[in-house]
Design an enzyme around this catalytic site. Structure first.
Site, PDB file in Angstrom:
ATOM      1  N   TYR A 159       0.826  -1.227   0.000  1.00  0.00           N
ATOM      2  CA  TYR A 159       0.000   0.000   0.000  1.00  0.00           C
ATOM      3  C   TYR A 159       0.856   1.271   0.000  1.00  0.00           C
ATOM      4  O   TYR A 159       0.732   2.090  -0.925  1.00  0.00           O
ATOM      5  CB  TYR A 159      -1.011  -0.021   1.159  1.00  0.00           C
ATOM      6  CG  TYR A 159      -1.789   1.277   1.266  1.00  0.00           C
ATOM      7  CD1 TYR A 159      -2.790   1.589   0.348  1.00  0.00           C
ATOM      8  CD2 TYR A 159      -1.483   2.221   2.238  1.00  0.00           C
ATOM      9  CE1 TYR A 159      -3.483   2.800   0.425  1.00  0.00           C
ATOM     10  CE2 TYR A 159      -2.169   3.427   2.324  1.00  0.00           C
ATOM     11  CZ  TYR A 159      -3.162   3.708   1.413  1.00  0.00           C
ATOM     12  OH  TYR A 159      -3.837   4.918   1.478  1.00  0.00           O
ATOM     13  N   LYS A 163       1.226   4.065  -3.078  1.00  0.00           N
ATOM     14  CA  LYS A 163       0.863   5.483  -2.927  1.00  0.00           C
ATOM     15  C   LYS A 163       2.072   6.371  -3.257  1.00  0.00           C
ATOM     16  O   LYS A 163       1.926   7.433  -3.869  1.00  0.00           O
ATOM     17  CB  LYS A 163       0.366   5.776  -1.509  1.00  0.00           C
ATOM     18  CG  LYS A 163      -0.927   5.109  -1.111  1.00  0.00           C
ATOM     19  CD  LYS A 163      -2.110   5.485  -1.974  1.00  0.00           C
ATOM     20  CE  LYS A 163      -2.689   6.849  -1.729  1.00  0.00           C
ATOM     21  NZ  LYS A 163      -3.928   7.084  -2.528  1.00  0.00           N
TER      22      LYS A 163
HETATM   23  N1  LIG Z   1      -8.678   6.273   5.053  1.00  0.00           N
HETATM   24  C1  LIG Z   1      -7.577   6.917   5.391  1.00  0.00           C
HETATM   25  O1  LIG Z   1      -7.255   7.050   6.585  1.00  0.00           O
HETATM   26  C2  LIG Z   1      -6.707   7.519   4.336  1.00  0.00           C
HETATM   27  C3  LIG Z   1      -6.986   7.404   2.977  1.00  0.00           C
HETATM   28  N2  LIG Z   1      -6.164   7.992   2.061  1.00  0.00           N
HETATM   29  C4  LIG Z   1      -6.436   7.921   0.626  1.00  0.00           C
HETATM   30  O2  LIG Z   1      -7.698   8.510   0.396  1.00  0.00           O
HETATM   31  C5  LIG Z   1      -8.331   7.900  -0.719  1.00  0.00           C
HETATM   32  C6  LIG Z   1      -9.731   7.471  -0.324  1.00  0.00           C
HETATM   33  O3  LIG Z   1      -9.629   6.553   0.735  1.00  0.00           O
HETATM   34  P1  LIG Z   1     -10.895   6.057   1.556  1.00  0.00           P
HETATM   35  O4  LIG Z   1     -12.038   6.931   1.269  1.00  0.00           O
HETATM   36  O5  LIG Z   1     -10.464   5.853   2.941  1.00  0.00           O
HETATM   37  O6  LIG Z   1     -11.103   4.636   0.910  1.00  0.00           O
HETATM   38  P2  LIG Z   1     -12.436   3.938   0.367  1.00  0.00           P
HETATM   39  O7  LIG Z   1     -12.096   2.525   0.122  1.00  0.00           O
HETATM   40  O8  LIG Z   1     -13.578   4.233   1.273  1.00  0.00           O
HETATM   41  O9  LIG Z   1     -12.685   4.698  -0.998  1.00  0.00           O
HETATM   42  C7  LIG Z   1     -12.009   4.384  -2.168  1.00  0.00           C
HETATM   43  C8  LIG Z   1     -13.003   4.405  -3.298  1.00  0.00           C
HETATM   44  O10 LIG Z   1     -12.287   4.068  -4.500  1.00  0.00           O
HETATM   45  C9  LIG Z   1     -13.092   3.157  -5.229  1.00  0.00           C
HETATM   46  N3  LIG Z   1     -12.256   2.298  -6.065  1.00  0.00           N
HETATM   47  C10 LIG Z   1     -11.435   1.317  -5.665  1.00  0.00           C
HETATM   48  N4  LIG Z   1     -10.899   0.707  -6.723  1.00  0.00           N
HETATM   49  C11 LIG Z   1     -11.373   1.338  -7.823  1.00  0.00           C
HETATM   50  C12 LIG Z   1     -11.206   1.163  -9.209  1.00  0.00           C
HETATM   51  N5  LIG Z   1     -10.431   0.183  -9.698  1.00  0.00           N
HETATM   52  N6  LIG Z   1     -11.853   1.988 -10.049  1.00  0.00           N
HETATM   53  C13 LIG Z   1     -12.667   2.953  -9.580  1.00  0.00           C
HETATM   54  N7  LIG Z   1     -12.884   3.159  -8.277  1.00  0.00           N
HETATM   55  C14 LIG Z   1     -12.256   2.357  -7.404  1.00  0.00           C
HETATM   56  C15 LIG Z   1     -13.818   2.326  -4.189  1.00  0.00           C
HETATM   57  O11 LIG Z   1     -14.967   1.713  -4.727  1.00  0.00           O
HETATM   58  C16 LIG Z   1     -14.117   3.365  -3.127  1.00  0.00           C
HETATM   59  O12 LIG Z   1     -15.381   3.943  -3.325  1.00  0.00           O
HETATM   60  C17 LIG Z   1      -7.440   6.741  -1.139  1.00  0.00           C
HETATM   61  O13 LIG Z   1      -6.710   7.111  -2.266  1.00  0.00           O
HETATM   62  C18 LIG Z   1      -6.536   6.529   0.058  1.00  0.00           C
HETATM   63  O14 LIG Z   1      -5.289   6.019  -0.331  1.00  0.00           O
HETATM   64  C19 LIG Z   1      -5.086   8.724   2.445  1.00  0.00           C
HETATM   65  C20 LIG Z   1      -4.776   8.868   3.757  1.00  0.00           C
HETATM   66  C21 LIG Z   1      -5.544   8.277   4.813  1.00  0.00           C
HETATM   67  C1  LIG Z   2      -2.482  -2.814  17.122  1.00  0.00           C
HETATM   68  C2  LIG Z   2      -3.984  -2.627  17.164  1.00  0.00           C
HETATM   69  C3  LIG Z   2      -4.378  -2.617  18.605  1.00  0.00           C
HETATM   70  O1  LIG Z   2      -5.633  -2.116  18.907  1.00  0.00           O
HETATM   71  C4  LIG Z   2      -4.405  -1.371  16.478  1.00  0.00           C
HETATM   72  C5  LIG Z   2      -4.348  -1.490  14.965  1.00  0.00           C
HETATM   73  C6  LIG Z   2      -4.807  -0.217  14.358  1.00  0.00           C
HETATM   74  C7  LIG Z   2      -4.529  -0.189  12.851  1.00  0.00           C
HETATM   75  C8  LIG Z   2      -5.536  -1.064  12.160  1.00  0.00           C
HETATM   76  C9  LIG Z   2      -4.551   1.247  12.364  1.00  0.00           C
HETATM   77  C10 LIG Z   2      -3.499   2.089  13.123  1.00  0.00           C
HETATM   78  C11 LIG Z   2      -3.035   3.168  12.171  1.00  0.00           C
HETATM   79  C12 LIG Z   2      -3.914   3.021  10.951  1.00  0.00           C
HETATM   80  C13 LIG Z   2      -3.395   3.554   9.612  1.00  0.00           C
HETATM   81  C14 LIG Z   2      -3.003   5.004   9.697  1.00  0.00           C
HETATM   82  O2  LIG Z   2      -4.051   5.801  10.221  1.00  0.00           O
HETATM   83  C15 LIG Z   2      -2.533   5.573   8.389  1.00  0.00           C
HETATM   84  C16 LIG Z   2      -3.278   5.142   7.187  1.00  0.00           C
HETATM   85  C17 LIG Z   2      -3.205   5.915   6.070  1.00  0.00           C
HETATM   86  C18 LIG Z   2      -3.753   5.513   4.850  1.00  0.00           C
HETATM   87  O3  LIG Z   2      -3.493   6.118   3.809  1.00  0.00           O
HETATM   88  C19 LIG Z   2      -4.616   4.319   4.771  1.00  0.00           C
HETATM   89  C20 LIG Z   2      -5.042   3.802   6.104  1.00  0.00           C
HETATM   90  C21 LIG Z   2      -3.909   3.798   7.140  1.00  0.00           C
HETATM   91  C22 LIG Z   2      -2.825   2.838   6.635  1.00  0.00           C
HETATM   92  C23 LIG Z   2      -4.468   3.361   8.519  1.00  0.00           C
HETATM   93  C24 LIG Z   2      -4.930   1.882   8.481  1.00  0.00           C
HETATM   94  C25 LIG Z   2      -5.296   1.323   9.857  1.00  0.00           C
HETATM   95  C26 LIG Z   2      -4.193   1.523  10.879  1.00  0.00           C
HETATM   96  C27 LIG Z   2      -2.970   0.712  10.496  1.00  0.00           C
END
Ligand SMILES: NC(=O)C1=CN([C@@H]2O[C@H](COP(=O)(O)OP(=O)(O)OC[C@H]3O[C@@H](n4cnc5c(N)ncnc54)[C@H](O)[C@@H]3O)[C@@H](O)[C@H]2O)C=CC1
Ligand SMILES: C[C@@H](CO)CCC[C@@H](C)[C@H]1CC[C@H]2[C@@H]3[C@H](O)CC4=CC(=O)CC[C@]4(C)[C@H]3CC[C@]12C
Length: 368
Positions: A159, A163
């Protein structure tokens, strides 16, 4: 974009617009971008909630498509002024193969870039991640760092690797000539761990706590800080960047910005308790209840079980060596780059972000 802006005729495309962050970006655009004429939402899986958006003044076009299919992406991008590329495979639990993660996150991003170049779209915003920087495989802390803080960004997990590669592609594409002869302007936003309404992992922790009789057990020392940012503020930052990219292309083009707000610095578990606590859960222990070596062993055991069980079922628990390392390594940001470059201020205060998230967890409870 200038002509369109004057006549309030902008077309935006949000890839991944039905995901956790994507839905917030879509709703924020409809609320806060008055120059929108059409909003295209491109996703592998379209949500039923899109229907309710179709009755408003902005034309909402739902496109079911796959970013790995270049022709589908090009068709969706054609005629858009701005692309916000949030689609991605967020998998740190081993649910999908490394090849698929690469295909979606890296090849998918390359397809978006090429579509912009071929069809003449000039503004591309990419949702990157803090994971592009770290925590690294050495587990070195990143303590309240900013975009210029030196840090050895070395990854092995698919992952963060994907990214980092995708972010590089986006930044390198800045300045490429698009159809019509003008330059492409790109930038990348790096959220820390996002929380808020719709956050699947928060939901998982909540249900786990309910199963354990209203308790969660501390596994990570309270002193390990993990950066978190409210989803509404991440969405707002995307909307602002999209708005400002044209006028500040020389300053913002090819830049990266951490996504930040006023959420407090806490450990991953203590931060989650800000929401889960008011919903009736308790975090047991002021110190980790298990020695760290035992957690490492359990995480390794989970990896082995995942591998052994793969022919029969998907075993993908939250704890694995990678998630343990991320949760157990301090990684927090402290920066004002977004404020300086495009006037970003968080739209939601910490109190409001907290209240909204608690309210959402309570509805999860209601539906559980
Ligand atoms: N959740 C987090 O804490 C973080 C997320 N991100 C980034 O933010 C973005 C959104 O993440 P989330 O909303 O958390 O994830 P999510 O899984 O909820 O949303 C991702 C969306 O992309 C769509 N998708 C996946 N594969 C696809 C494909 N082949 N074609 C078209 N659409 C597709 C999915 O259906 C989904 O709706 C991602 O790029 C992720 O890397 C960055 C930092 C933290
Ligand atoms: C050891 C466990 C005891 O309770 C806790 C495990 C928690 C993990 C599942 C999460 C802790 C940190 C998270 C990640 C972090 O917030 C940064 C992220 C950024 C992204 O772009 C995608 C998601 C994630 C990797 C996020 C995923 C879940 C954790 C590893």
């Amino acid at each position: 974009m200038a002509d369109s802006a004057q006549t309030q005729e902008l077309v935006y495309l949000v890839t991944g617009g039905c995901g956790f962050l994507g839905e917030h970006v879509v709703r924020m655009l409809l609320q806060r971008e008055p120059r929108l004429r059409e909003l295209r939402i491109f996703d592998l899986h379209l949500g039923p909630w899109l229907e309710e958006l179709k009755t408003g003044p902005v034309q909402v076009t739902a496109i079911q498509g796959d970013v790995t299919q270049a022709h589908e992406v090009a068709a969706a991008v054609a005629g858009a002024h701005v692309v916000i590329h949030t689609a991605g495979l967020v998998d740190v639990f081993g649910k999908t193969s490394p090849e698929t993660i690469h295909e979606v996150n890296v090849q998918g991003t390359q397809n978006v870039i090429e579509a912009c170049v071929q069809t003449g779209t000039r503004f591309l915003i990419y949702t990157s991640s803090m994971e592009v920087v770290g925590p690294n495989i050495k587990g070195q802390p990143f303590y309240r760092g900013n975009e210029n803080t030196p840090y050895e960004a070395v990854h092995r997990h698919p992952y963060p690797c994907s990214k980092a590669l995708a972010e590089r592609l986006v930044l390198e594409a800045n300045g490429r000539e698009v159809l019509g002869g003008l330059p492409l302007v790109t930038c990348a936003l790096r959220p820390t761990g996002i929380y808020g309404e719709g956050h699947q992992i928060m939901r998982d922790f909540y249900h786990q706590g309910l199963r354990l009789g209203g308790r969660l057990f501390r596994a990570i020392p309270a002193s390990v800080e993990h950066g978190r940012v409210y989803v509404g503020n991440v969405a707002w930052m995307h909307v602002l960047v999209a708005r400002e990219l044209e006028h500040r292309a020389a300053l913002m083009g090819g830049q990266v910005y951490f996504c930040y707000d006023n959420s407090p610095y806490k450990s991953y578990e203590d931060f989650n308790m800000e929401f889960l606590g008011p919903c009736g859960l308790r975090l047991v222990g002021t110190r980790p209840l298990m020695p760290y070596w035992l957690l490492v062993l359990l995480a390794a055991l989970n990896t082995l079980l995942q591998w052994l069980l793969r022919p029969l079922m998907l075993y993908a628990p939250l704890l694995n060596p990678y998630t343990l390392a991320v949760a157990n390594t301090t990684f927090t940001v402290s920066t004002d780059k977004a404020r300086r470059h495009f006037g970003y201020e968080p739209l939601f205060s910490w109190e409001e972000s907290r209240t909204r998230t608690i309210r959402w967890v309570q509805t999860v409870e209601g539906s559980a």
